[in-house]
Design a protein around this motif. Structure first.
Motif, PDB file in Angstrom:
ATOM      1  N   PRO A 281       7.704   2.708  27.400  1.00 29.24           N
ATOM      2  CA  PRO A 281       9.088   3.073  27.124  1.00 29.24           C
ATOM      3  C   PRO A 281       9.959   1.842  26.934  1.00 29.24           C
ATOM      4  O   PRO A 281       9.762   0.822  27.595  1.00 29.24           O
ATOM      5  CB  PRO A 281       9.509   3.880  28.361  1.00 29.24           C
ATOM      6  CG  PRO A 281       8.592   3.429  29.444  1.00 29.24           C
ATOM      7  CD  PRO A 281       7.299   3.079  28.779  1.00 29.24           C
TER       8      PRO A 281
ATOM      9  N   GLY B 124      15.547   5.388  25.069  1.00 30.66           N
ATOM     10  CA  GLY B 124      14.595   6.442  24.753  1.00 30.66           C
ATOM     11  C   GLY B 124      13.580   6.076  23.700  1.00 30.66           C
ATOM     12  O   GLY B 124      12.784   6.929  23.281  1.00 30.66           O
TER      13      GLY B 124
ATOM     14  N   ILE C 174      10.230   3.969  22.046  1.00 30.99           N
ATOM     15  CA  ILE C 174       8.868   3.661  22.484  1.00 30.99           C
ATOM     16  C   ILE C 174       8.461   2.319  21.899  1.00 30.99           C
ATOM     17  O   ILE C 174       8.696   2.034  20.720  1.00 30.99           O
ATOM     18  CB  ILE C 174       7.873   4.740  21.997  1.00 30.99           C
ATOM     19  CG1 ILE C 174       8.210   6.100  22.589  1.00 30.99           C
ATOM     20  CG2 ILE C 174       6.432   4.354  22.334  1.00 30.99           C
ATOM     21  CD1 ILE C 174       7.433   7.239  21.946  1.00 30.99           C
TER      22      ILE C 174
ATOM     23  N   LYS D 150      11.199  -0.893  29.610  1.00 29.02           N
ATOM     24  CA  LYS D 150      11.645  -0.117  30.771  1.00 29.02           C
ATOM     25  C   LYS D 150      10.523  -0.101  31.800  1.00 29.02           C
ATOM     26  O   LYS D 150       9.385   0.224  31.502  1.00 29.02           O
ATOM     27  CB  LYS D 150      12.009   1.328  30.362  1.00 29.02           C
ATOM     28  CG  LYS D 150      13.293   1.417  29.541  1.00 29.02           C
ATOM     29  CD  LYS D 150      13.813   2.822  29.437  1.00 29.02           C
ATOM     30  CE  LYS D 150      14.381   3.293  30.754  1.00 29.02           C
ATOM     31  NZ  LYS D 150      15.033   4.626  30.652  1.00 29.02           N
TER      32      LYS D 150
END
Length: 218
Positions: A140, A144, A146, A217
């Protein structure tokens, strides 16, 4: 990850309606992923973070590769003028605070893209640093998005075998002994015993610019 696996993953993202982009520093070892993308879908945007500190050879090589591979290359740069990138003594930040310099010139320009796109195809390899070795193929990212790392399990030997097989061009500074090429003030030729990325930010206890630390993240 093989070419076919890479291709299947891109096709899956497209089928899912995800917006995909990649970024590149246009070093020699960056070309394998760029060449694969050119064979899979050369409309995928390739963002080049133009810090204003690149070697002239890198800019020329970027244009050469973009033309040869038929790539959609887009420059992005910091919104903070260089005159405002100075410390209290009037020195440019790369001399005194390279982390903040990298943030302004590399990380910050990339942040809006992670709001616009769903998937960032990223060419990190696990053999480049401990930080990258700990990564996974999909991770992540902020907003939001990828991060997709198709080259994660490739080694330098794999990279140069592919370059030789497909007769890909080489960054002109390769012939002068450079192995990892970033901004000119923070790049030096490595000594024989040094790891490729130890030639970046030499003596500053720094091996990452923040793109692969700040923009992941946990």
């Amino acid at each position: 990850m093989t070419f076919e696996e890479f291709k299947s993953k891109i096709e899956l993202y497209h089928h899912q309606g995800k917006k995909v982009f990649t970024s590149s520093s246009f070093q020699t070892h960056s070309l394998v992923m760029l060449h694969m993308i050119s064979r899979i879908d050369n409309s995928i945007p390739i963002y080049f973070i133009n810090t204003g500190y690149h070697f002239p050879e890198t800019l020329t090589f970027r244009d050469q590769v973009a033309k040869e591979f038929g790539l959609n290359v887009i420059d992005i740069k910091s919104t903070t003028p260089k005159m405002m990138q100075k410390d209290a003594n009037g020195r440019l930040l790369f001399t005194s605070d390279p982390d903040h310099c990298c943030y302004l010139n590399k990380v910050q320009p990339m942040e809006p893209l992670l709001m616009e796109y769903d998937v960032w195809i990223n060419g990190v390899r696990g053999d480049q640093s401990a930080v990258r070795k700990a990564m996974t193929v999909e991770q992540p990212a902020p907003n939001g998005a990828i991060r997709f790392h198709p080259m994660l399990d490739w080694t330098m030997r794999d990279i140069f075998a592919y370059i030789k097989e497909h007769n890909l061009p080489r960054h002109p500074l390769d012939a002068k002994g450079y192995s990892s090429i970033g901004c000119e003030p923070c790049t030096r030729k490595p000594d024989p015993e040094m790891h490729e990325r130890e030639s970046r930010w030499f003596g500053m206890k720094k091996v990452e610019c923040g793109l692969h630390t700040d923009l992941v993240k946990k």
